[in-house]
Design an enzyme around this catalytic site. Sequence first.
Site, PDB file in Angstrom:
ATOM      1  N   HIS A 291       0.919  -1.095   0.110  1.00 35.21           N
ATOM      2  CA  HIS A 291       0.203   0.126   0.027  1.00 35.21           C
ATOM      3  C   HIS A 291       0.913   1.246   0.052  1.00 35.21           C
ATOM      4  O   HIS A 291       0.582   2.328  -0.655  1.00 35.21           O
ATOM      5  CB  HIS A 291      -1.026   0.091   1.238  1.00 35.21           C
ATOM      6  CG  HIS A 291      -1.743   1.215   1.639  1.00 35.21           C
ATOM      7  ND1 HIS A 291      -1.277   2.329   2.027  1.00 35.21           N
ATOM      8  CD2 HIS A 291      -3.030   1.537   0.870  1.00 35.21           C
ATOM      9  CE1 HIS A 291      -1.966   3.196   2.027  1.00 35.21           C
ATOM     10  NE2 HIS A 291      -3.152   2.759   1.483  1.00 35.21           N
TER      11      HIS A 291
ATOM     12  N   CYS B 122      -2.259  33.757 -17.073  1.00 37.65           N
ATOM     13  CA  CYS B 122      -0.958  33.659 -16.371  1.00 37.65           C
ATOM     14  C   CYS B 122      -1.328  33.421 -14.803  1.00 37.65           C
ATOM     15  O   CYS B 122      -0.368  33.525 -14.145  1.00 37.65           O
ATOM     16  CB  CYS B 122      -0.296  35.104 -16.595  1.00 37.65           C
ATOM     17  SG  CYS B 122      -1.262  36.408 -16.111  1.00 37.65           S
TER      18      CYS B 122
END
Length: 879
Positions: A454, A835
């Site tokens: 895991h 941006c």
Amino acid sequence: MAAPTTGTRWVYDFIEGDRDQRALLGGKGAGIAEMTRVLGPGRVPAGFTVTTAACVSYLGNGGHVPDGLDEQVDEALARLEEQAGKRLGDPEDPLLVSVRSGARDSMPGMLDTVLNLGLNDASVDGLAARTGNARFAWDSYRRLVQMFGNVVRGVPGDVFEDEIKRIKMEYGATLDTDLDAEALRDLTMRFRRLYDFPTDPREQLEQAIRAVFDSWNGERAKSYRRINRIPEDWGTAVNVQQMVFGNKGATSGSGVAFTRDEITGAPEPSGDFLPDAQGEDVVSGVRNTRDLADLADWMPEVHTELLEVLRTLERHYKDMQDVEFTVEDGRLYLLQTRSAKRPAQAAVRFAVDAVQEGLLTPAEAIATVDAGALDALLHPTFDPGSNPPVLAHGVAASPGAAKGTIVFTAEAAVLAATEGRDVILVRPFTEAEDVAGFFAAKGVLTSEGGKASHAALVARGMGRPAVTGAAVLDIDLHAHEVRCDGTVLHEGDFIALDGTAGIVTVEDVPLVQPEIDERFETLLGWCDGLSRLQVRANADTPEDARRAHAFGATGIGLCRTEHMFMAADRQMKMRAMIMADDEAGRRDALDTLLPLQQRDFEGLFEEMAGLPVTIRLLDPPLHEFMPDQYEVREQLTRARLEWTWDLPELEELLQRMRALEEANPMLGTRGVRLGLLHPEVYEMQARAIARAFRAVRDRTGAAPLLEIMIPLVALEAELELARGRVVSTAREEGLEAGRDFAVGTMIELPRACLIADSIADHADFFSFGTNDLTQTTLGLSRDDIEGRILPTYYEEGLLERSPFETVDVDGVGELVRIACERGRRRHPDLETGVCGEHGGDPDSIRFFHAAGLDYVSCSPFRVPIARVAAAQAAIAGAR
């Protein structure tokens, strides 16, 4: 099988589905169905899938199963029993099944599984008699009682682990496999006393299906979905499959195999397996596994057959596969296959190798890469010349290096992240509940488990460096200590790990920033050839510009000039300008800043010769350049008490700060408003830009494609006036608009989007500042939303992710579309870009491509990610 004559179809046999039904059957169910078609039913245990639609209906109706589901499960179970020649719960020869989750996208370890379902006190004896293996029968039964108690009834896993430790001590066993049938019978009865275990196999099946449905809304699953951007309304399917047994003895086992090396992507199969074990032993991390290559020594025929299956599946799916298998009495069975979760370096290598091998086209190869995960390629590594003393060796489970202080719980990791501390999550093995800790920690270290544990799977999926299976470490969660050969480390002590080499050290090793390798360059080259969107970078310094250029940016999409005033040698000059009583005083102070700003611009322009450079004029309100008002008040109080020499200066400073104070500075005197109220500020900046441009052009013979951006425009007249002043100042310095530079605006306000046609009369380009556009559209402060609002909104299902992380398509996105359409209607050649932080987010980039923008701009380290995402958007749009 014929569909039910009435009502909704909730259940499908494996032989009916295929990989195109992921949305209905889940990834695992569709994968098993497709694998059955490709390999034949003899290699894939039979079964059926309860659809995701059934889960969605169950969760949406307060935990009531939809009408017809029980009947359809009974019918499917009857067909499975007929095919197997066995009956669920038969006291003489029982059919046993597994019940596994299967969401549309893989969520390793986040949802629930129950194995060996169908056993009870009677059928366990029948299984023992039928197989002649009492130990196997009781081992299977104790596993069922343990998993059912944990998954369905919520008994904590460590309660069962503590019982296992006790019984091993009592029976003198070192390993679980040393426990004989008598010990396992004793252990099972102890487990039975922990809760009310249902002995009716049909009731076991019904409760297990409900538990898998319920696990979709478990905290660990919800955290994983938020982190990995999986929609809340998908639900999970449930797969009921005939059990095959890897725990029947010396000729049985279970494992996980990858068609290529899951760490590097090299074209050699890899993975883990365990003899005499079930699959949960391999992936849980509780037992240390053996390398897949050892299978050739243990069972060479099985190893050869498995390698051929792996080649077949990879050719069929045209992607690297993660395959679960079981060997029962020497016979190989394939339980599931899925596209392998892999770190960025493996994804890139597979993509490039697959093209060179003729398996994929460049466009198909690019589509296999998770653009967001490429951030891991830019993670630091240990300095090769450091040669630190090694505390422990473990499995190189997830690449990259990390260092920080030790924490032992996910909660502690999350707390540390909120406080800005770098930590390493250290545990014997991890469980699904630890997922939030993975996200918060810089790295993960476990003493148990392998490459398919895991911890390894989740760390690789999240791009976190990890070392697992460091068996020499004694990790004591109760004492909060790590012990190793006389060294004792406590919570808060420093530790460093290298997930690429599998080493752990207590030395503060220097970390080296990575470089893009040849394969990544090849992949990025393919991306650039397929993309329509250009990728620029947000860069404020020459160093940022150099880094952006090295990462393949096609220019600078945002230079925030205010950052240039934050340097220590400029703060006092900036404050002198703010403190000035009149325009003449402000101009005198600005004259001292002009050459510094010009020098900054020259460095940028030299790095980006021939490429676009967008300079945003000063945006934030002036008070942001002043010291903290609370600190000034404290200093003033002391000065008044002690009559220090700086008392008049502090009083004047506080008075000026009060004069600049605004109730809502984000919507106050900032951006173009600041430039119009104090035109000398923008004049100085325009003059510095023009002089830098001329200096670089004269010195080098080259210059950038200069763009000057005016922020926070709401009125077309604001832009018209500010643009005129910039153009006039530049002309005084010998530059002409249109010939030497362009002037545009940052679109950050809803009104600007709606009147974009009028604004376009005065703009050569639009750059969408989606951070502020999101704030002003949703009325949310990005500084406050994370801690105060988002957790509740996630919990209530109002939002699936932060609108500051991925663009709000329906609101902010629609405004972007409107602005582009209206702006280009008035100005057909209008350049448009974005941006904000969204410019580096793959999901947002997909939207910006569809909206018709010309470029995105993001931080330099996100540029490679954006290049891949831009290509993927183009490829998806062409389909």
